[in-house]
Scaffold this motif. Structure first.
Motif, PDB file in Angstrom:
ATOM      1  N   ILE A 150       3.470   1.548 -12.703  1.00 55.75           N
ATOM      2  CA  ILE A 150       3.464   2.373 -13.756  1.00 55.75           C
ATOM      3  C   ILE A 150       2.195   2.878 -14.199  1.00 55.75           C
ATOM      4  N   TYR A 151       1.250   2.090 -14.096  1.00 55.79           N
ATOM      5  CA  TYR A 151      -0.129   2.363 -14.295  1.00 55.79           C
ATOM      6  C   TYR A 151      -0.555   3.388 -13.217  1.00 55.79           C
ATOM      7  N   ILE A 152      -0.372   3.210 -11.973  1.00 55.64           N
ATOM      8  CA  ILE A 152      -0.944   3.833 -10.824  1.00 55.64           C
ATOM      9  C   ILE A 152      -0.154   5.333 -10.844  1.00 55.64           C
ATOM     10  N   ASN A 185       4.797  10.283 -13.081  1.00 57.80           N
ATOM     11  CA  ASN A 185       5.745   9.957 -13.669  1.00 57.80           C
ATOM     12  C   ASN A 185       7.086  10.345 -13.669  1.00 57.80           C
ATOM     13  N   LEU A 186       7.030  11.226 -12.459  1.00 53.20           N
ATOM     14  CA  LEU A 186       8.408  11.755 -12.183  1.00 53.20           C
ATOM     15  C   LEU A 186       9.388  10.696 -11.687  1.00 53.20           C
ATOM     16  N   LEU A 187       8.857   9.935 -11.114  1.00 54.87           N
ATOM     17  CA  LEU A 187       9.845   8.630 -10.498  1.00 54.87           C
ATOM     18  C   LEU A 187      10.287   7.959 -11.644  1.00 54.87           C
ATOM     19  N   SER A 188       9.454   7.561 -12.512  1.00 55.87           N
ATOM     20  CA  SER A 188       9.976   6.601 -13.513  1.00 55.87           C
ATOM     21  C   SER A 188      10.839   7.577 -14.686  1.00 55.87           C
ATOM     22  N   GLN A 189      10.384   8.695 -14.798  1.00 52.66           N
ATOM     23  CA  GLN A 189      11.428   9.607 -15.599  1.00 52.66           C
ATOM     24  C   GLN A 189      12.838   9.742 -15.049  1.00 52.66           C
ATOM     25  N   SER A 190      12.800  10.125 -13.876  1.00 53.00           N
ATOM     26  CA  SER A 190      14.162  10.375 -13.036  1.00 53.00           C
ATOM     27  C   SER A 190      15.073   9.038 -13.105  1.00 53.00           C
ATOM     28  N   LEU A 191      14.189   7.838 -12.887  1.00 55.45           N
ATOM     29  CA  LEU A 191      15.019   6.497 -12.805  1.00 55.45           C
ATOM     30  C   LEU A 191      15.669   6.227 -14.269  1.00 55.45           C
ATOM     31  N   GLN A 192      15.067   6.866 -15.404  1.00 59.00           N
ATOM     32  CA  GLN A 192      15.388   6.576 -16.830  1.00 59.00           C
ATOM     33  C   GLN A 192      16.457   7.527 -17.229  1.00 59.00           C
ATOM     34  N   SER A 193      17.158   8.514 -16.254  1.00 58.74           N
ATOM     35  CA  SER A 193      18.120   9.340 -16.844  1.00 58.74           C
ATOM     36  C   SER A 193      19.121   8.766 -17.011  1.00 58.74           C
ATOM     37  N   PRO A 242      11.107  -8.136  -5.148  1.00 63.67           N
ATOM     38  CA  PRO A 242      11.955  -8.223  -6.305  1.00 63.67           C
ATOM     39  C   PRO A 242      11.365  -9.424  -7.231  1.00 63.67           C
ATOM     40  N   CYS A 243      10.988 -10.440  -6.486  1.00 60.16           N
ATOM     41  CA  CYS A 243      10.841 -11.710  -7.075  1.00 60.16           C
ATOM     42  C   CYS A 243       9.382 -11.211  -8.230  1.00 60.16           C
ATOM     43  N   VAL A 244       8.597 -10.482  -7.497  1.00 60.01           N
ATOM     44  CA  VAL A 244       7.392 -10.019  -8.448  1.00 60.01           C
ATOM     45  C   VAL A 244       7.432  -8.811  -9.142  1.00 60.01           C
ATOM     46  N   ALA A 245       8.774  -8.489  -9.266  1.00 60.20           N
ATOM     47  CA  ALA A 245       9.198  -7.031  -9.810  1.00 60.20           C
ATOM     48  C   ALA A 245       8.371  -6.836 -11.038  1.00 60.20           C
ATOM     49  N   ALA A 246       8.363  -7.615 -12.046  1.00 57.71           N
ATOM     50  CA  ALA A 246       7.857  -7.054 -13.467  1.00 57.71           C
ATOM     51  C   ALA A 246       6.294  -6.921 -13.406  1.00 57.71           C
ATOM     52  N   PRO A 247       5.401  -7.619 -12.601  1.00 53.05           N
ATOM     53  CA  PRO A 247       3.993  -7.175 -12.567  1.00 53.05           C
ATOM     54  C   PRO A 247       3.688  -6.159 -11.577  1.00 53.05           C
ATOM     55  N   LEU A 248       4.609  -5.965 -10.587  1.00 55.87           N
ATOM     56  CA  LEU A 248       4.611  -4.846  -9.723  1.00 55.87           C
ATOM     57  C   LEU A 248       5.035  -3.575 -10.265  1.00 55.87           C
ATOM     58  N   ALA A 249       6.020  -3.515 -11.169  1.00 57.88           N
ATOM     59  CA  ALA A 249       6.597  -2.428 -11.951  1.00 57.88           C
ATOM     60  C   ALA A 249       5.356  -1.892 -12.669  1.00 57.88           C
ATOM     61  N   THR A 265       0.791  -1.160   0.030  1.00 56.37           N
ATOM     62  CA  THR A 265      -0.256   0.013  -0.110  1.00 56.37           C
ATOM     63  C   THR A 265       0.879   1.204   0.051  1.00 56.37           C
ATOM     64  N   LEU A 266       1.908   1.441   0.857  1.00 54.32           N
ATOM     65  CA  LEU A 266       2.847   2.325   0.792  1.00 54.32           C
ATOM     66  C   LEU A 266       3.485   2.737  -0.373  1.00 54.32           C
ATOM     67  N   ALA A 267       3.820   1.597  -1.197  1.00 58.82           N
ATOM     68  CA  ALA A 267       4.440   1.640  -2.618  1.00 58.82           C
ATOM     69  C   ALA A 267       3.438   2.082  -3.694  1.00 58.82           C
ATOM     70  N   GLY A 268       2.018   1.864  -3.254  1.00 61.06           N
ATOM     71  CA  GLY A 268       1.064   2.308  -4.361  1.00 61.06           C
ATOM     72  C   GLY A 268       0.804   3.754  -4.063  1.00 61.06           C
ATOM     73  N   VAL A 269       0.748   4.261  -2.840  1.00 59.25           N
ATOM     74  CA  VAL A 269       0.767   5.502  -2.511  1.00 59.25           C
ATOM     75  C   VAL A 269       1.784   6.263  -3.022  1.00 59.25           C
ATOM     76  N   ALA A 270       2.786   5.848  -2.860  1.00 58.98           N
ATOM     77  CA  ALA A 270       4.274   6.683  -3.278  1.00 58.98           C
ATOM     78  C   ALA A 270       4.320   6.674  -4.722  1.00 58.98           C
ATOM     79  N   ALA A 271       3.746   5.581  -5.548  1.00 57.80           N
ATOM     80  CA  ALA A 271       3.645   5.906  -6.894  1.00 57.80           C
ATOM     81  C   ALA A 271       2.462   6.743  -7.405  1.00 57.80           C
ATOM     82  N   GLY A 272       1.399   6.949  -6.596  1.00 51.26           N
ATOM     83  CA  GLY A 272       0.482   7.767  -6.999  1.00 51.26           C
ATOM     84  C   GLY A 272       0.946   9.179  -6.806  1.00 51.26           C
ATOM     85  N   LEU A 273       1.467   9.468  -5.649  1.00 47.65           N
ATOM     86  CA  LEU A 273       2.162  10.657  -5.522  1.00 47.65           C
ATOM     87  C   LEU A 273       3.105  11.183  -6.280  1.00 47.65           C
ATOM     88  N   SER A 274       4.054  10.259  -6.685  1.00 48.75           N
ATOM     89  CA  SER A 274       5.026  10.595  -7.504  1.00 48.75           C
ATOM     90  C   SER A 274       4.701  10.847  -9.133  1.00 48.75           C
TER      91      SER A 274
END
Length: 195
Positions: free
Chosen positions: A163-165, A82-90, A152-159, A71-80
């Motif tokens: 991203i969707y969130i 596209n900024l998080l995914s864009q910053s990690l792709q630099s 980390p084992c379920v990283a692909a579906p979780l990612a 839940t905390l990861a989902g809230v963080a994704a909702g708050l951040s």
């Protein structure tokens, strides 16, 4: 743009499907050992009448601990967003991450040994020894930590979910969706606890 409840139900079904992957299976013996350990303590205390209810309560505490992490990861994704995914792709972040992996790989070739300082290691050991199996708070904390280990084992579906969130910028959807995902992953654990 879909119905919130349908999206949350989709996350629950995805979590249920993830629970049948071989990556989530290690959490079943962990929870089983906690429950068996607590039932042997209860047998010593002659409280066998409520042992199934207590075992189910332990599995609920474990799954809720897992759900808190997600839940905390989902809230963080909702708050951040596209900024998080864009910053990690630099290029800078990708280059520094690759360099970190190369430096850590030298340890595998015997160039150096990574070890926690003994004072920190003893504090962690003492803290883990104070957590009693069979108690709701200890099992809840184990659930939180196991989610961090299994993630980390379920990283692909979780990612994909994050991203969707992140694209929706919806904090409620992020928290509720990943909570439903974790509850879906916990259904077999509920069944183990109830049996």
């Amino acid at each position: 743009s879909g119905n919130l409840w349908l999206v949350i139900a989709g996350f629950f079904v995805a979590g249920l499907l993830l629970s049948f992957t071989p990556f989530v299976l290690p959490s079943i013996p962990i929870l089983s050992s906690i429950i068996v350990g607590s039932q042997s303590k209860q047998a010593q205390n002659n409280k066998t009448g409520s042992s199934k209810l207590h075992a189910f309560g332990l599995s609920v505490a474990y799954v809720l601990g897992m759900a808190l992490s997600y839940t905390l990861a989902g809230v963080a994704a909702g708050l951040s967003g596209n900024l998080l995914s864009q910053s990690l792709q630099s290029p800078l972040v990708l280059g520094l991450t690759a360099l970190l992996f190369v430096v850590l790989a030298f340890s595998m070739f015997g160039f150096y040994e990574l070890k926690l300082p003994s004072a920190f290691e003893s504090k962690l050991l003492n803290a883990s020894n104070k957590l009693k199996g069979g108690e709701f708070v200890g099992v809840f904390i184990m659930g939180v930590l196991s989610a961090l280990i299994v993630s980390p084992c379920v990283a692909a579906p979780l990612a994909g979910a994050l991203i969707y969130i992140g694209q929706t910028h919806n904090v409620l959807l992020g928290g509720a969706g990943l909570f439903a995902l974790a509850i879906g992953m916990g259904v077999p654990l509920f069944l183990i606890g109830a049996s």
